[in-house]
Scaffold this motif. Structure first.
Motif, mmCIF file in Angstrom:
data_model
loop_
_atom_site.group_PDB
_atom_site.id
_atom_site.type_symbol
_atom_site.label_atom_id
_atom_site.label_comp_id
_atom_site.label_asym_id
_atom_site.label_seq_id
_atom_site.Cartn_x
_atom_site.Cartn_y
_atom_site.Cartn_z
ATOM 1 N N SER A 154 0.855 -1.192 0.000
ATOM 2 C CA SER A 154 0.000 0.000 0.000
ATOM 3 C C SER A 154 0.888 1.237 0.000
ATOM 4 O O SER A 154 1.917 1.269 0.676
ATOM 5 C CB SER A 154 -0.902 -0.002 1.239
ATOM 6 N N HIS A 195 -3.692 6.048 8.674
ATOM 7 C CA HIS A 195 -3.818 5.117 7.548
ATOM 8 C C HIS A 195 -4.324 3.775 8.065
ATOM 9 O O HIS A 195 -3.897 3.298 9.111
ATOM 10 C CB HIS A 195 -2.468 4.935 6.857
ATOM 11 N N PHE A 241 -5.347 -0.241 6.495
ATOM 12 C CA PHE A 241 -5.259 -1.141 5.347
ATOM 13 C C PHE A 241 -5.557 -2.552 5.839
ATOM 14 O O PHE A 241 -5.116 -2.944 6.919
ATOM 15 C CB PHE A 241 -3.850 -1.068 4.735
ATOM 16 N N ASP A 258 -4.965 -6.465 4.868
ATOM 17 C CA ASP A 258 -4.115 -7.307 4.038
ATOM 18 C C ASP A 258 -4.541 -8.763 4.182
ATOM 19 O O ASP A 258 -4.883 -9.209 5.286
ATOM 20 C CB ASP A 258 -2.652 -7.147 4.473
#
Length: 185
Positions: free
Chosen positions: A121, A141, A143, A145
């Motif tokens: 990312s 942030h 994310f 995965d």
């Protein structure tokens, strides 16, 4: 009708009364537990895998080179199985020092997330501001995965300063990375 009464006390279920009716030789049982009908014991918690958390919190100052050199600023190591989901949350306080004699500045910053050294990312931050004092910016942030293979997985947050104009220093102080793996169904 005559009854024989026995009283049993169960600490978990409350008080149970057993009535035996002699004439019809039937057994009736009535249990009271806070005005709720009979309960069977329930499990005390989840019986399967539990989520796993790996994290790093840091407050020390790290200067990010202005020449484009990538700098690893956070790391977390987690053990997961193939196809398991890992949620990565991070926040980084970025401090920008400017040339005091100029009324504006520009900066391009890249935040990369790596899994075992491979970028998964990228977030790019471009700042073009007319401001002559230093800046402090929080970069959040998140994310999710999907782990490709079972075993130990290392997540890194890497900052790279690209083009700058009238910026004399970029550093980070308060920062945190949490990696949470969720068990497969």
């Amino acid at each position: 009708m005559k009854f024989a009464i026995s009283i049993w006390v169960f600490p978990y279920f409350g008080v149970c009364f057993v009535f035996i009716q002699k004439q019809k030789r039937q057994l009736m049982m009535s249990c009271l537990y806070h005005n709720i009908a009979w309960r069977r014991p329930t499990p005390t918690g989840a019986t399967g895998s539990q989520p796993t958390v790996a994290f790093q919190n840091a407050v020390d100052q790290v200067v990010i080179p202005l020449d484009g050199t990538p700098t690893s600023v956070l790391t977390a190591t987690i053990t997961a199985v193939a196809t398991q989901l890992v949620k990565i949350d991070t926040t980084i306080q970025l401090n920008i020092t400017l040339n005091p004699l100029t009324p504006d500045f520009s900066l391009v910053l890249s935040l990369d997330f790596e899994r075992n050294g491979i970028i998964i990312s990228t977030e790019t931050l471009e700042l073009n501001l007319f401001y002559s004092a230093g800046q402090s910016i929080i970069i959040p942030h998140t994310f999710v995965d999907q782990v490709p293979a079972s075993g130990i997985t290392v997540y890194n947050a890497v900052l790279t300063v690209g083009n700058t104009n009238n910026v004399t220093q970029v550093d980070i102080t308060n920062r945190a990375l949490n990696a949470t793996s969720f068990p497969l169904p």
